[in-house]
Design an enzyme around this catalytic site. Structure first.
Site, mmCIF file in Angstrom:
data_model
loop_
_atom_site.group_PDB
_atom_site.id
_atom_site.type_symbol
_atom_site.label_atom_id
_atom_site.label_comp_id
_atom_site.label_asym_id
_atom_site.label_seq_id
_atom_site.Cartn_x
_atom_site.Cartn_y
_atom_site.Cartn_z
ATOM 1 N N LYS A 146 1.469 -92.763 -36.466
ATOM 2 C CA LYS A 146 0.087 -92.493 -36.873
ATOM 3 C C LYS A 146 0.030 -91.039 -37.288
ATOM 4 O O LYS A 146 0.877 -90.238 -36.893
ATOM 5 C CB LYS A 146 -0.856 -92.720 -35.688
ATOM 6 C CG LYS A 146 -2.276 -93.003 -36.101
ATOM 7 C CD LYS A 146 -2.447 -94.462 -36.471
ATOM 8 C CE LYS A 146 -3.861 -94.772 -36.903
ATOM 9 N NZ LYS A 146 -4.074 -96.214 -37.056
HETATM 10 P P1 NAD Z 1 -13.971 -96.132 -41.890
HETATM 11 O O1 NAD Z 1 -13.858 -94.667 -42.012
HETATM 12 O O2 NAD Z 1 -13.938 -96.972 -43.090
HETATM 13 O O3 NAD Z 1 -15.330 -96.488 -41.096
HETATM 14 C C1 NAD Z 1 -15.639 -95.935 -39.858
HETATM 15 C C2 NAD Z 1 -17.017 -96.395 -39.454
HETATM 16 O O4 NAD Z 1 -17.287 -95.888 -38.145
HETATM 17 C C3 NAD Z 1 -18.133 -95.879 -40.349
HETATM 18 O O5 NAD Z 1 -19.120 -96.869 -40.535
HETATM 19 C C4 NAD Z 1 -18.728 -94.720 -39.531
HETATM 20 O O6 NAD Z 1 -20.110 -94.516 -39.788
HETATM 21 C C5 NAD Z 1 -18.542 -95.245 -38.124
HETATM 22 N N1 NAD Z 1 -18.541 -94.158 -37.162
HETATM 23 C C6 NAD Z 1 -17.837 -93.013 -37.218
HETATM 24 N N2 NAD Z 1 -18.148 -92.227 -36.159
HETATM 25 C C7 NAD Z 1 -19.042 -92.927 -35.430
HETATM 26 C C8 NAD Z 1 -19.739 -92.635 -34.229
HETATM 27 N N3 NAD Z 1 -19.564 -91.485 -33.589
HETATM 28 N N4 NAD Z 1 -20.585 -93.576 -33.765
HETATM 29 C C9 NAD Z 1 -20.797 -94.736 -34.423
HETATM 30 N N5 NAD Z 1 -20.164 -95.048 -35.566
HETATM 31 C C10 NAD Z 1 -19.299 -94.151 -36.060
HETATM 32 O O7 NAD Z 1 -12.838 -96.561 -40.836
HETATM 33 P P2 NAD Z 1 -12.154 -97.980 -40.659
HETATM 34 O O8 NAD Z 1 -10.938 -98.011 -41.480
HETATM 35 O O9 NAD Z 1 -13.178 -99.035 -40.780
HETATM 36 O O10 NAD Z 1 -11.654 -97.889 -39.131
HETATM 37 C C11 NAD Z 1 -12.510 -98.201 -38.030
HETATM 38 C C12 NAD Z 1 -11.646 -98.433 -36.794
HETATM 39 O O11 NAD Z 1 -10.747 -99.502 -37.047
HETATM 40 C C13 NAD Z 1 -10.784 -97.263 -36.347
HETATM 41 O O12 NAD Z 1 -10.656 -97.298 -34.940
HETATM 42 C C14 NAD Z 1 -9.439 -97.570 -36.972
HETATM 43 O O13 NAD Z 1 -8.368 -96.951 -36.279
HETATM 44 C C15 NAD Z 1 -9.403 -99.066 -36.804
HETATM 45 N N6 NAD Z 1 -8.473 -99.745 -37.713
HETATM 46 C C16 NAD Z 1 -8.612 -99.671 -39.059
HETATM 47 C C17 NAD Z 1 -7.733 -100.366 -39.892
HETATM 48 C C18 NAD Z 1 -7.876 -100.392 -41.378
HETATM 49 O O14 NAD Z 1 -7.113 -101.138 -42.028
HETATM 50 N N7 NAD Z 1 -8.796 -99.675 -41.978
HETATM 51 C C19 NAD Z 1 -6.680 -101.106 -39.324
HETATM 52 C C20 NAD Z 1 -6.572 -101.165 -37.931
HETATM 53 C C21 NAD Z 1 -7.483 -100.484 -37.143
#
Ligand code: NAD
Length: 428
Positions: A114
């Protein structure tokens, strides 16, 4: 207000302690030999790079980036890049470790890594974002590579960031085999070598995992209600995929606030709004609620799909959902999980629920390697097959070991890694 992350490094270290605590419990369960245990408790490489970038104003600013390569016994390091002000070494170490379990559990031939950069991409122009990503890629140099370590998007980064990384890597390298190194990153745009279905893969995968669970408990998903925290990549696509399965989204929260409408919130309309407004706040067709009301929403399924440590000891007693679908990484604290389990709430753990992203990343990497292109239905079908196979393995292990679903998921992942360590041994 949503929980804010501190930037003093302690939150990240706490997250790594949580990751270690979960690992130790699972290692005990499968009686992992001490030597394998000590190797897996420590990431193999922890890389920190400080690099200068010219701002639009002409000022030079120094940025700090990270790449932690946890383990590569099963294949090249693989894991996303997080762009956020709070990113620190502890957090990246925890996320890298979780990637090792996730790739092993999913059955894809990758290890775990990561990375990230401590900055807020929303505070920078497109030009500054591009220069930051390119300089970071250059600073990483040979620490990434198509058969060595393959980044992907995570919070704050996206397909465009991956294209800039790929382009920088290809141009800075001396390889004549340039097209073949496109797979140095996954999660690219379709035009530059991305896979159909990668964009929605994590959310789609979460919905497949939910459907598997409902099949196990012999219940119909149609007519169920859900609350989703985070409406970014994972939140939005899980909302859409669950809507296709007949689930109604009634509550949504993000960094701008929380909203509710018991008649249902249309994912497409909310997506259009968040795209323009930058968050769910101000969405017309819903009322504003408090974030604590959001976690106590009267729904069937709660999907934390934003950041870590959201379902805590304080919130868990108030959760009314009967299923937690962990779209985010580490959204439930260890104490929070104990309370949920005591209350009979089912947890579909992150290591399985959000593995869709890395599985379709593997499909993208394969397609690049073979210069081929899969159809969307082929990607979705394969994704479901990988996830359902992993979910079946977890349910069998859960029964056998009489443990939690997360422990069973870790047990499956650790056994696979443990077997390879046993067979390969430690060189020299
Ligand atoms: P992203 O940046 O697209 O979206 C993040 C979301 O979280 C946004 O809607 C933002 O407003 C919200 N957010 C941020 N801080 C916040 C807070 N303090 N309180 C409430 N909401 C908050 O990110 P993503 O890619 O959707 O990732 C979200 C989660 O999923 C993370 O934990 C990431 O590690 C995990 N994840 C993502 C992927 C992927 O393919 N994108 C894969 C596996 C895991």
């Amino acid at each position: 207000m949503p929980t804010r992350r501190s930037t003093d490094g302690t939150a990240g270290e706490r997250l790594f302690e949580t990751a270690l605590e979960q690992f130790d419990a699972a290692a005990d369960l499968v009686a992992l030999p001490e030597r394998t245990r000590s190797i897996l408790r420590t990431p193999k490489n922890e890389i920190i790079v400080n690099f200068p970038v010219e701002m639009d104003s002409g000022e030079i600013r120094i940025f700090r980036g990270y790449r932690v390569q946890h383990n590569d016994i099963l294949g090249p390091y693989k894991g996303g890049l997080r762009f956020a002000p709070y990113v620190d070494l502890g957090e990246v170490k925890a996320l890298a470790m979780w990637m090792t379990w996730k790739t092993s559990l999913s059955g894809v031939p990758f290890g775990g890594a990561k990375g990230g950069i401590s900055f807020d991409p929303r505070e920078h122009s497109r030009g500054e974002n591009e220069r930051i990503v390119r300089r970071f890629t250059h600073a990483l140099g040979a620490n990434i590579g198509p058969e060595y370590d393959i980044p992907a998007p995570d919070v704050g980064s996206n397909a465009q960031s991956m294209v800039w990384m790929m382009d920088t890597y290809l141009n800075a390298g001396s390889s004549t085999d340039r097209q073949n190194t496109r797979r140095v990153v996954t999660g690219k745009t379709i035009e530059t070598g991305g896979s159909l279905g990668r964009d929605k893969a994590t959310g789609q995968g979460a919905a497949f995992v939910l459907a598997h669970h409902y099949e196990q408990i012999n219940r119909d998903l149609r007519g169920q209600t859900c609350a989703i925290q985070g409406f970014g990549n994972v939140g939005e696509h899980s909302a859409r995929a669950m809507a296709r399965m007949g689930v109604k989204m009634t509550h949504v929260a993000d960094h701008t606030g929380a909203i509710a409408n018991t008649a249902g919130i249309d994912p497409e309309a909310l997506w259009r709004h968040t795209h323009e407004a930058g968050g769910v706040a101000g969405f017309d067709d819903a009322e504003v609620i408090d974030v604590e009301e959001f976690f106590a929403a009267d729904v069937d399924i709660l999907v934390p799909a934003a950041i870590e440590n959201q379902i805590t000891e304080a919130r868990a007693p108030h959760v009314r959902a009967s299923v937690i679908l962990e779209g985010a990484n580490g959204p439930t604290s260890v104490e929070g999980e104990r309370i949920l389990i005591d209350r009979g709430i089912e947890i579909l753990p992150d290591v399985l629920a959000n593995a869709g992203g890395v599985i379709v990343s593997y499909f993208e990497w394969l397609q690049n390697k073979m210069s081929s292109k899969w159809r969307l239905n082929e990607v979705d079908d394969e994704l479901r097959r990988y996830l359902w196979e992993a979910a079946d393995g977890i349910e069998a292990e859960k029964k056998r070991l009489a443990c939690t679903r997360r422990e069973a998921a870790y047990a499956v992942a650790l056994k696979r890694i443990g077997t390879v360590f046993d067979q390969r041994g430690i060189w020299p």
